[in-house]
Motif scaffolding. Structure first.
Motif, PDB file in Angstrom:
ATOM      1  N   GLU A  65       0.826  -1.213   0.000  1.00  0.00           N
ATOM      2  CA  GLU A  65       0.000   0.000   0.000  1.00  0.00           C
ATOM      3  C   GLU A  65       0.858   1.260   0.000  1.00  0.00           C
ATOM      4  O   GLU A  65       0.574   2.215  -0.722  1.00  0.00           O
ATOM      5  N   ALA A  66       1.915   1.277   0.790  1.00  0.00           N
ATOM      6  CA  ALA A  66       2.795   2.447   0.852  1.00  0.00           C
ATOM      7  C   ALA A  66       3.530   2.649  -0.465  1.00  0.00           C
ATOM      8  O   ALA A  66       3.684   3.781  -0.937  1.00  0.00           O
ATOM      9  N   MET A  67       3.966   1.562  -1.097  1.00  0.00           N
ATOM     10  CA  MET A  67       4.763   1.687  -2.309  1.00  0.00           C
ATOM     11  C   MET A  67       3.915   2.009  -3.540  1.00  0.00           C
ATOM     12  O   MET A  67       4.404   2.602  -4.487  1.00  0.00           O
ATOM     13  N   LYS A  68       2.653   1.631  -3.545  1.00  0.00           N
ATOM     14  CA  LYS A  68       1.769   1.976  -4.666  1.00  0.00           C
ATOM     15  C   LYS A  68       1.660   3.481  -4.823  1.00  0.00           C
ATOM     16  O   LYS A  68       1.543   3.997  -5.923  1.00  0.00           O
ATOM     17  N   LYS A  69       1.683   4.198  -3.699  1.00  0.00           N
ATOM     18  CA  LYS A  69       1.531   5.645  -3.710  1.00  0.00           C
ATOM     19  C   LYS A  69       2.859   6.382  -3.845  1.00  0.00           C
ATOM     20  O   LYS A  69       2.876   7.585  -4.042  1.00  0.00           O
ATOM     21  N   ALA A  70       3.962   5.677  -3.718  1.00  0.00           N
ATOM     22  CA  ALA A  70       5.276   6.323  -3.658  1.00  0.00           C
ATOM     23  C   ALA A  70       5.809   6.698  -5.032  1.00  0.00           C
ATOM     24  O   ALA A  70       5.771   5.903  -5.960  1.00  0.00           O
ATOM     25  N   ALA A  71       6.310   7.907  -5.141  1.00  0.00           N
ATOM     26  CA  ALA A  71       7.062   8.329  -6.318  1.00  0.00           C
ATOM     27  C   ALA A  71       8.534   8.468  -5.952  1.00  0.00           C
ATOM     28  O   ALA A  71       9.400   8.471  -6.811  1.00  0.00           O
ATOM     29  N   VAL A  72       8.788   8.588  -4.644  1.00  0.00           N
ATOM     30  CA  VAL A  72      10.143   8.693  -4.118  1.00  0.00           C
ATOM     31  C   VAL A  72      10.252   7.747  -2.922  1.00  0.00           C
ATOM     32  O   VAL A  72       9.330   7.636  -2.127  1.00  0.00           O
ATOM     33  N   ALA A  73      11.381   7.070  -2.832  1.00  0.00           N
ATOM     34  CA  ALA A  73      11.672   6.215  -1.676  1.00  0.00           C
ATOM     35  C   ALA A  73      13.123   6.472  -1.288  1.00  0.00           C
ATOM     36  O   ALA A  73      13.875   7.087  -2.048  1.00  0.00           O
ATOM     37  N   TRP A  74      13.517   5.998  -0.116  1.00  0.00           N
ATOM     38  CA  TRP A  74      14.895   6.130   0.332  1.00  0.00           C
ATOM     39  C   TRP A  74      15.515   4.752   0.360  1.00  0.00           C
ATOM     40  O   TRP A  74      14.956   3.821   0.930  1.00  0.00           O
TER      41      TRP A  74
END
Length: 164
Positions: A7-16
């Motif tokens: 769920e968090a990654m579906k919305k992510a355009a940037v990650a660390w």
């Protein structure tokens, strides 16, 4: 796969990304088919220090409020031109790339050996999520760079008078 990660990654355009003992760095990314995909290390692409030789990494995602939501372990797989995964993923990555020169042209540029296209697949439960997230900011000192040093003032052709 843990539902919070998906769920968090579906919305992510940037990650660390954290690779080994290095400091975390932000990356442009796309979540496709249950894995995070990143492109970098070539001319005009984002730097991905340590990812070319890594087999594992840690991925941190932020939530809608801007704070960290989850950190999860990932297996790193490099995609190569001509692979089945390459032909399935790279056109979708090129289409979602902001400020890119164009779909097919961009995909051809990524075929260069200097460019790294990686799939980061979740490998286990999240390392940090919910109550296990740290309470502190985890801010780090700014790394050394020549951009932070004062330089001489520029030459001024005409003298500017101060008003009385």
């Amino acid at each position: 796969m843990h539902p919070l990660v998906e769920e968090a990654m579906k919305k992510a355009a940037v990650a660390w990304l954290t690779v080994g003992d290095n400091r975390a760095y932000p990356v442009w990314c796309v979540w496709l088919d249950g894995a995070l995909h990143v492109v970098g290390d070539g001319a005009g692409e984002q730097p991905l220090p340590g990812l070319a030789t890594a087999s594992r990494a840690a991925v941190t995602a932020r939530g809608d409020h801007g704070g960290r939501v989850v950190t999860w372990p990932a297996q790193v797989h490099r995609l190569r031109p001509g692979d089945e995964a390459w032909t399935a993923v790279v056109p979708q990555l090129a289409a979602k790339r902001l400020n890119g020169p164009g779909g097919e042209e961009l995909a051809r540029r990524w075929e260069s050996p200097e460019v790294l296209v990686c799939r980061l697949t979740p490998d286990g439960d999240p390392v940090e999520a919910g109550p296990t997230l740290p309470d502190t900011s985890l801010s780090a000192p700014v790394p050394e760079t020549p951009a932070v040093h004062r330089v001489r003032r520029p030459f001024r052709l005409h003298r500017v008078r101060k008003r009385p």
